[in-house]
Write a protein that holds these residues in place. Structure first.
Motif, mmCIF file in Angstrom:
data_model
loop_
_atom_site.group_PDB
_atom_site.id
_atom_site.type_symbol
_atom_site.label_atom_id
_atom_site.label_comp_id
_atom_site.label_asym_id
_atom_site.label_seq_id
_atom_site.Cartn_x
_atom_site.Cartn_y
_atom_site.Cartn_z
ATOM 1 N N ARG A 32 1.850 8.637 2.514
ATOM 2 C CA ARG A 32 1.121 9.509 3.437
ATOM 3 C C ARG A 32 1.790 9.490 4.823
ATOM 4 N N ASP A 83 0.863 -1.181 0.000
ATOM 5 C CA ASP A 83 0.000 0.000 0.000
ATOM 6 C C ASP A 83 0.904 1.237 0.000
ATOM 7 N N TYR A 84 1.421 1.559 -1.157
ATOM 8 C CA TYR A 84 2.433 2.612 -1.266
ATOM 9 C C TYR A 84 1.850 4.009 -1.093
ATOM 10 N N ARG A 85 0.581 4.177 -1.396
ATOM 11 C CA ARG A 85 -0.068 5.473 -1.153
ATOM 12 C C ARG A 85 -0.120 5.752 0.350
ATOM 13 N N LYS A 98 7.002 10.850 -2.966
ATOM 14 C CA LYS A 98 6.523 10.751 -4.349
ATOM 15 C C LYS A 98 7.109 9.516 -5.026
ATOM 16 N N GLU A 154 5.289 6.510 -3.679
ATOM 17 C CA GLU A 154 3.932 6.446 -4.213
ATOM 18 C C GLU A 154 3.909 5.963 -5.673
ATOM 19 N N GLU A 155 4.810 6.509 -6.468
ATOM 20 C CA GLU A 155 4.793 6.227 -7.899
ATOM 21 C C GLU A 155 5.607 4.998 -8.302
#
Length: 143
Positions: free
Chosen positions: A118, A112-114, A138, A141-142
């Motif tokens: 966060r 769960d990279y988002r 970033k 996330e990406e």
């Protein structure tokens, strides 16, 4: 003209200067390390700095391998994020350093990279390092 024996000189300097692996102040009051390296007046070269960095990166990766064996399953870019964070704050433990990011690390481990990004952004570490934290979040996330 005789050629100086560098090995003999090296042995003599080790005896005279001693090998000190942590910084100390020499008899002249100068910050010194190694075998009489005057850090204040001489410093280190770019090659020496890169050599130290390579060793530090190897140490960080070994710490991550020992503490978070799953980290190598992430993409190469996300591995760099973890190594960068570990380099910056140390591996630590449950109260300080990278290992104190328990929820963020758990998010990374489950993919769960988002949520991981966060957690990185919402940390006191992010407030301390500013743009570095945003760039790394970033990347996390990406992927």
């Amino acid at each position: 003209m005789a050629q100086m024996n560098i090995e003999n000189l090296t042995s003599e300097l080790i005896v005279d200067e001693a090998l000190k692996l942590k910084p100390y102040h020499c008899t002249a009051g100068k910050l010194t390390i190694g075998i009489g390296r005057n850090l204040e007046d001489v410093g280190i070269s770019t090659d020496e700095a890169r050599y130290l960095l390579k060793n530090d990166i190897d140490r960080v990766c070994a710490q991550l391998d020992a503490a978070l064996p799953w980290w190598r399953t992430m993409s190469e870019r996300r591995q760099r994020v973890l190594a960068n964070m570990c380099f910056n704050m140390g591996i630590g433990n449950s109260t300080r350093g990278l290992l104190s990011f328990r929820n963020t690390l758990a998010s990374m481990q489950r993919g769960d990279y988002r949520a991981a990004a966060r957690g990185m952004r919402d940390s006191s570490w992010a407030k301390q390092v500013g743009a570095r934290a945003e760039r790394l979040a970033k990347m996390m996330e990406e992927g």
